[in-house]
Design an enzyme around this catalytic site. Structure first.
Site, PDB file in Angstrom:
ATOM      1  N   HIS A 171      20.444 -65.431 -32.666  1.00  0.00           N
ATOM      2  CA  HIS A 171      20.973 -64.070 -32.565  1.00  0.00           C
ATOM      3  C   HIS A 171      20.090 -63.086 -33.328  1.00  0.00           C
ATOM      4  O   HIS A 171      20.496 -61.959 -33.578  1.00  0.00           O
ATOM      5  CB  HIS A 171      22.417 -64.026 -33.088  1.00  0.00           C
ATOM      6  CG  HIS A 171      23.386 -64.736 -32.184  1.00  0.00           C
ATOM      7  ND1 HIS A 171      23.526 -66.111 -32.176  1.00  0.00           N
ATOM      8  CD2 HIS A 171      24.234 -64.266 -31.232  1.00  0.00           C
ATOM      9  CE1 HIS A 171      24.434 -66.448 -31.276  1.00  0.00           C
ATOM     10  NE2 HIS A 171      24.881 -65.348 -30.687  1.00  0.00           N
ATOM     11  N   GLU A 218      28.510 -71.560 -37.779  1.00  0.00           N
ATOM     12  CA  GLU A 218      28.261 -71.510 -39.219  1.00  0.00           C
ATOM     13  C   GLU A 218      27.169 -72.496 -39.585  1.00  0.00           C
ATOM     14  O   GLU A 218      27.164 -73.631 -39.107  1.00  0.00           O
ATOM     15  CB  GLU A 218      29.544 -71.872 -39.960  1.00  0.00           C
ATOM     16  CG  GLU A 218      30.064 -70.717 -40.778  1.00  0.00           C
ATOM     17  CD  GLU A 218      31.064 -71.192 -41.803  1.00  0.00           C
ATOM     18  OE1 GLU A 218      30.700 -71.268 -42.989  1.00  0.00           O
ATOM     19  OE2 GLU A 218      32.194 -71.512 -41.376  1.00  0.00           O
ATOM     20  N   ASP A 255      15.673 -72.597 -37.233  1.00  0.00           N
ATOM     21  CA  ASP A 255      16.180 -72.271 -38.560  1.00  0.00           C
ATOM     22  C   ASP A 255      14.978 -72.093 -39.454  1.00  0.00           C
ATOM     23  O   ASP A 255      14.091 -72.945 -39.521  1.00  0.00           O
ATOM     24  CB  ASP A 255      17.122 -73.336 -39.118  1.00  0.00           C
ATOM     25  CG  ASP A 255      17.956 -72.747 -40.250  1.00  0.00           C
ATOM     26  OD1 ASP A 255      18.670 -71.755 -40.010  1.00  0.00           O
ATOM     27  OD2 ASP A 255      17.864 -73.236 -41.398  1.00  0.00           O
ATOM     28  N   HIS A 309       9.656 -58.391 -38.848  1.00  0.00           N
ATOM     29  CA  HIS A 309      11.079 -58.388 -39.177  1.00  0.00           C
ATOM     30  C   HIS A 309      11.273 -59.143 -40.489  1.00  0.00           C
ATOM     31  O   HIS A 309      10.314 -59.694 -41.048  1.00  0.00           O
ATOM     32  CB  HIS A 309      11.895 -59.048 -38.041  1.00  0.00           C
ATOM     33  CG  HIS A 309      11.517 -60.483 -37.777  1.00  0.00           C
ATOM     34  ND1 HIS A 309      12.239 -61.545 -38.279  1.00  0.00           N
ATOM     35  CD2 HIS A 309      10.477 -61.032 -37.097  1.00  0.00           C
ATOM     36  CE1 HIS A 309      11.659 -62.679 -37.887  1.00  0.00           C
ATOM     37  NE2 HIS A 309      10.597 -62.395 -37.168  1.00  0.00           N
ATOM     38  N   GLY A 310      12.504 -59.182 -40.957  1.00  0.00           N
ATOM     39  CA  GLY A 310      12.839 -59.982 -42.133  1.00  0.00           C
ATOM     40  C   GLY A 310      11.963 -59.660 -43.345  1.00  0.00           C
ATOM     41  O   GLY A 310      11.773 -58.497 -43.712  1.00  0.00           O
ATOM     42  N   HIS A 315       4.433 -69.663 -39.260  1.00  0.00           N
ATOM     43  CA  HIS A 315       5.282 -70.855 -39.232  1.00  0.00           C
ATOM     44  C   HIS A 315       5.887 -71.077 -37.842  1.00  0.00           C
ATOM     45  O   HIS A 315       5.866 -72.165 -37.309  1.00  0.00           O
ATOM     46  CB  HIS A 315       6.375 -70.683 -40.300  1.00  0.00           C
ATOM     47  CG  HIS A 315       7.106 -69.353 -40.240  1.00  0.00           C
ATOM     48  ND1 HIS A 315       6.445 -68.156 -40.206  1.00  0.00           N
ATOM     49  CD2 HIS A 315       8.421 -69.045 -40.155  1.00  0.00           C
ATOM     50  CE1 HIS A 315       7.316 -67.174 -40.115  1.00  0.00           C
ATOM     51  NE2 HIS A 315       8.530 -67.690 -40.086  1.00  0.00           N
TER      52      HIS A 315
END
Ligand SMILES: O=c1nc[nH]c2c1ncn2[C@H]1C[C@H](O)[C@@H](COP(=O)(O)OP(=O)(O)OP(=O)(O)O)O1
Ligand SMILES: [Mg+2]
Length: 202
Positions: free
Chosen positions: A18, A49, A78, A159-160, A187
């Site tokens: 997302h 979650e 992730d 981003h991030g 990465h």
């Protein structure tokens, strides 16, 4: 490895993320591969979650949830920012350091504040990609990109945590590079080339 199930060239998969920045990078990285991608959001898939204690565990949770809900193979990412002076934090908590809104200015400020005057500026980004099949089979690959932190943050791309990270061998932050160039070093780019080699039929 005994497990050799691969995706066919024209396969359709769900991208179980997302995060808009990741989705942009994946669509650029997958553009030439013949793999068709649908997003978890376009299928209204919920965001599970992330309860595992590793990148591998959380990538599998996200990929399995999307594969089971959609009936299609699903690819999850992730990833996180691992800062040496913080013993590898925020790591798997990188998104959560931005608070409920995942505000990355808050997250970057927290990294900066907690790093304090520590002269060790080494940091790396890690991405684990997991491909899950609707029957529960999974396969994962990992990519890392080493470099150092800078403050203040620089650059408008990406981003991030990109504005506060300079990859080894460069002087620009990830956010000062076009995304196409970041993808050749990152990465996520490294993990995706492993994925294409190991998980997609030649
Ligand atoms: O290339 C990157 N450049 C900068 N920051 C990055 C990068 N790659 C991951 N990151 C940071 C963003 C986020 O704070 C965390 C990932 O957390 P992570 O749970 O994997 O993603 P997310 O919650 O944003 O979306 P989702 O889980 O739906 O894929 O690490
Ligand atoms: Mg997440």
């Amino acid at each position: 490895m005994a497990n050799t199930r691969t995706l066919e060239k024209g396969a359709k998969i769900v991208l179980a993320s997302h995060n808009a920045g990741k989705l942009r990078e994946f669509s650029m990285l997958l553009a030439q591969t013949g793999i068709t991608v649908v997003s978890a959001a376009s299928l209204n898939l919920p965001e599970p979650e992330e309860t595992a204690d590793s990148f591998e565990g959380n990538a599998a949770i996200k990929a399995l949830a999307a594969a089971q809900a959609s009936g299609l193979p699903a690819l999850a990412d992730d990833s996180g920012f691992c800062v040496a002076a913080l013993d590898g934090q925020p790591g798997i908590y990188s998104a959560r350091w931005g608070g409920p809104q995942k505000d990355m200015h808050i997250a970057m400020n927290r990294v900066h504040t907690e790093t304090g005057n520590n002269p060790d500026r080494s940091a790396s980004f890690v991405a684990v990609l997991c491909l899950a099949w609707p029957d529960g089979e999974t396969r994962s690959v990992r990519g890392e990109c080493h470099g150092h932190t800078i403050w203040p943050p620089r650059g408008e791309h990406g981003h991030g945590y990109d504005p506060m990270f300079v990859p080894e061998g460069d002087t620009r932050s990830f956010a000062e590079m076009p995304e196409s160039e970041k993808n050749t070093l990152s990465h996520r780019g490294k993990a995706l080339s492993l994925f294409l080699k190991e998980c997609v039929a030649g």
